[in-house]
Design a protein around this motif. Structure first.
Motif, PDB file in Angstrom:
ATOM      1  N   THR A 150      -2.391  -2.244   9.530  1.00  0.00           N
ATOM      2  CA  THR A 150      -3.411  -2.052   8.510  1.00  0.00           C
ATOM      3  C   THR A 150      -3.087  -0.793   7.710  1.00  0.00           C
ATOM      4  O   THR A 150      -2.256   0.034   8.126  1.00  0.00           O
ATOM      5  CB  THR A 150      -4.798  -1.896   9.133  1.00  0.00           C
ATOM      6  OG1 THR A 150      -4.816  -0.693   9.932  1.00  0.00           O
ATOM      7  CG2 THR A 150      -5.153  -3.089  10.018  1.00  0.00           C
ATOM      8  N   LEU A 151      -3.753  -0.633   6.582  1.00  0.00           N
ATOM      9  CA  LEU A 151      -3.548   0.577   5.792  1.00  0.00           C
ATOM     10  C   LEU A 151      -3.924   1.809   6.602  1.00  0.00           C
ATOM     11  O   LEU A 151      -3.240   2.837   6.548  1.00  0.00           O
ATOM     12  CB  LEU A 151      -4.365   0.511   4.502  1.00  0.00           C
ATOM     13  CG  LEU A 151      -4.235   1.710   3.558  1.00  0.00           C
ATOM     14  CD1 LEU A 151      -2.784   1.941   3.152  1.00  0.00           C
ATOM     15  CD2 LEU A 151      -5.094   1.503   2.312  1.00  0.00           C
ATOM     16  N   HIS A 264      -3.165  -2.057  -3.136  1.00  0.00           N
ATOM     17  CA  HIS A 264      -3.212  -0.960  -2.162  1.00  0.00           C
ATOM     18  C   HIS A 264      -2.319   0.213  -2.574  1.00  0.00           C
ATOM     19  O   HIS A 264      -2.179   1.172  -1.799  1.00  0.00           O
ATOM     20  CB  HIS A 264      -2.772  -1.467  -0.784  1.00  0.00           C
ATOM     21  CG  HIS A 264      -3.782  -2.350  -0.115  1.00  0.00           C
ATOM     22  ND1 HIS A 264      -4.997  -1.879   0.346  1.00  0.00           N
ATOM     23  CD2 HIS A 264      -3.767  -3.667   0.149  1.00  0.00           C
ATOM     24  CE1 HIS A 264      -5.675  -2.868   0.893  1.00  0.00           C
ATOM     25  NE2 HIS A 264      -4.959  -3.969   0.779  1.00  0.00           N
ATOM     26  N   TYR A 326      -2.593  -5.431   5.693  1.00  0.00           N
ATOM     27  CA  TYR A 326      -3.078  -4.155   5.151  1.00  0.00           C
ATOM     28  C   TYR A 326      -4.595  -4.033   5.253  1.00  0.00           C
ATOM     29  O   TYR A 326      -5.119  -2.956   5.543  1.00  0.00           O
ATOM     30  CB  TYR A 326      -2.637  -4.001   3.689  1.00  0.00           C
ATOM     31  CG  TYR A 326      -1.180  -3.650   3.558  1.00  0.00           C
ATOM     32  CD1 TYR A 326      -0.700  -2.417   3.960  1.00  0.00           C
ATOM     33  CD2 TYR A 326      -0.264  -4.564   3.031  1.00  0.00           C
ATOM     34  CE1 TYR A 326       0.637  -2.094   3.840  1.00  0.00           C
ATOM     35  CE2 TYR A 326       1.083  -4.257   2.899  1.00  0.00           C
ATOM     36  CZ  TYR A 326       1.524  -3.015   3.318  1.00  0.00           C
ATOM     37  OH  TYR A 326       2.853  -2.700   3.211  1.00  0.00           O
ATOM     38  N   ASP A 327      -5.306  -5.108   4.990  1.00  0.00           N
ATOM     39  CA  ASP A 327      -6.767  -5.040   5.156  1.00  0.00           C
ATOM     40  C   ASP A 327      -7.260  -5.869   6.328  1.00  0.00           C
ATOM     41  O   ASP A 327      -8.405  -5.793   6.708  1.00  0.00           O
ATOM     42  CB  ASP A 327      -7.490  -5.448   3.871  1.00  0.00           C
ATOM     43  CG  ASP A 327      -7.007  -6.776   3.325  1.00  0.00           C
ATOM     44  OD1 ASP A 327      -6.360  -7.545   4.057  1.00  0.00           O
ATOM     45  OD2 ASP A 327      -7.270  -7.041   2.138  1.00  0.00           O
ATOM     46  N   ARG A 328      -6.406  -6.704   6.905  1.00  0.00           N
ATOM     47  CA  ARG A 328      -6.651  -7.506   8.110  1.00  0.00           C
ATOM     48  C   ARG A 328      -8.097  -7.984   8.193  1.00  0.00           C
ATOM     49  O   ARG A 328      -8.861  -7.632   9.086  1.00  0.00           O
ATOM     50  CB  ARG A 328      -6.273  -6.733   9.369  1.00  0.00           C
ATOM     51  CG  ARG A 328      -5.987  -7.651  10.547  1.00  0.00           C
ATOM     52  CD  ARG A 328      -5.484  -6.893  11.758  1.00  0.00           C
ATOM     53  NE  ARG A 328      -4.211  -6.236  11.524  1.00  0.00           N
ATOM     54  CZ  ARG A 328      -3.664  -5.348  12.351  1.00  0.00           C
ATOM     55  NH1 ARG A 328      -4.291  -5.024  13.450  1.00  0.00           N
ATOM     56  NH2 ARG A 328      -2.505  -4.812  12.072  1.00  0.00           N
ATOM     57  N   ARG A 329      -8.461  -8.829   7.265  1.00  0.00           N
ATOM     58  CA  ARG A 329      -9.846  -9.287   7.167  1.00  0.00           C
ATOM     59  C   ARG A 329     -10.260 -10.200   8.305  1.00  0.00           C
ATOM     60  O   ARG A 329     -11.437 -10.470   8.507  1.00  0.00           O
ATOM     61  CB  ARG A 329     -10.048  -9.992   5.836  1.00  0.00           C
ATOM     62  CG  ARG A 329      -9.875  -9.050   4.648  1.00  0.00           C
ATOM     63  CD  ARG A 329      -9.903  -9.783   3.316  1.00  0.00           C
ATOM     64  NE  ARG A 329      -9.610  -8.865   2.224  1.00  0.00           N
ATOM     65  CZ  ARG A 329      -9.459  -9.258   0.968  1.00  0.00           C
ATOM     66  NH1 ARG A 329      -9.568 -10.533   0.652  1.00  0.00           N
ATOM     67  NH2 ARG A 329      -9.189  -8.361   0.036  1.00  0.00           N
TER      68      ARG A 329
END
Length: 331
Positions: A150-151, A264, A326-329
């Motif tokens: 993730t970020l 991002h 990166y945001d792993r929703r």
């Protein structure tokens, strides 16, 4: 170009693509030799040692850097070919080599101590302990992080491993496997992405138009997709194939979708990431020019405080994109 803390690292599978990347604003270009030592070992792509020396010269003349990817794993008993690639990279004047194999890291450090070493994403180093070990043992100066973080995790890891630099992928093909460590392609074609440098080798790919007009894609003797003529479709790989399972047809592993983390960019700058990487050494000059140009403008705008997300829908595999982990929703 506006001075930026975030370097733009761009692909080139041919001299024309290299020139396009430089003209579009790449800070660095990464290439590979025309053999199994790099993970994009396709016919018609990559550089001979002579061509690589010329590529380094042209890149340096433009004030940019050139990295050479030697990012597959040597086959037992055939290490000499990988050692020769490292030697050729050093002789060509490469600004860095991108390596995954620990033995190659040791060879490069011992044989060419002044050669800058970057750790390939194929090495899948994603913890402070692993990165510190590689930096202390082999002198690795930059790590290309796996596309599973993730970020927030990228931010934390970048701070933890400094002064080792981090580089992350921002656009291009995705892989459902652990950074290319795939047995599916080798099971069907006999050639491994990890040691032969080719996933779904072109010689094993077939397209066939069916009587009703649909197009069937096959890899070796396996039918892996069928779609209407003219419909968006990615390059046929097993992990992105559509299959019938439990009376349902669909993407069993992963849909053909591109990574696009352009939105991002401000967060990655804030995270202290040193370089943003575009995937696509197998893509043509037009793709390279368009994607690199859009990311160049986006990075410069973000640094200047006027960031706008670039529109790259036409360059996305299958016409779809994801920000990936990166945001792993899905958490």
């Amino acid at each position: 170009m506006t001075a930026s803390p975030l370097s733009l690292v761009c692909p080139a599978g041919t001299p024309a693509a290299l020139d396009a990347a430089v003209e579009a604003g790449a800070d660095a270009v990464y290439c590979g030799f025309a053999d199994a030592t790099n993970a994009r070992n396709f016919p018609g792509l990559n550089f001979s040692p002579v061509e690589m020396r010329a590529a380094v010269a042209r890149t340096h003349k433009a004030g940019r850097s050139l990295y050479i990817a030697i990012n597959t794993f040597p086959r037992a008993g055939e290490e000499a070919a990988w050692h020769r690639a490292v030697d050729n990279a050093a002789e060509a004047g490469a600004d860095a080599v991108i390596l995954a194999d620990l033995g190659l890291l040791a060879y490069a450090q011992a044989t060419h101590p002044s050669l800058r070493l970057h750790l390939s994403v194929q090495a899948a180093a994603s913890t402070p302990e692993a990165i510190r070990y590689l930096a202390q043992t082999f002198g690795v100066q930059r790590v290309v992080l796996p596309r599973v973080l993730t970020l927030a995790e990228v931010t934390e890891l970048t701070a933890a491993v400094a002064p080792v630099e981090t580089e992350v992928f921002a656009f291009g093909g995705m892989c459902v496997m652990a950074e290319g460590r795939c047995q599916l392609s080798s099971y069907v074609t006999g050639q491994s992405p990890n040691t032969h440098g080719v996933c779904s080798p072109a010689g094993a790919v077939q397209f066939r138009r069916e009587p009703g007009g649909d197009v069937t894609a096959r890899l070796g003797n396996v039918t892996i997709d069928r779609h209407p003529a003219g419909a968006p479709a990615g390059y046929p790989t097993l992990c992105k194939g559509r299959f019938r399972a439990n009376a349902t047809t669909g993407y069993l592993f992963e849909e053909p979708t591109s990574l696009n983390a352009a939105d991002h960019i401000p967060g990655l700058i804030k995270a202290g990431v040193r370089a943003l990487k575009i995937e696509g050494r197998q893509r043509g000059r037009a793709y390279v020019a368009r994607v690199v140009g859009e990311f160049r403008r986006a990075i410069d705008a973000a640094v200047a405080g006027g960031f706008t997300v670039p529109d790259l829908a036409s360059e996305m595999e299958g016409g779809r994109a994801t920000a990936g982990a990166y945001d792993r929703r899905w958490r």
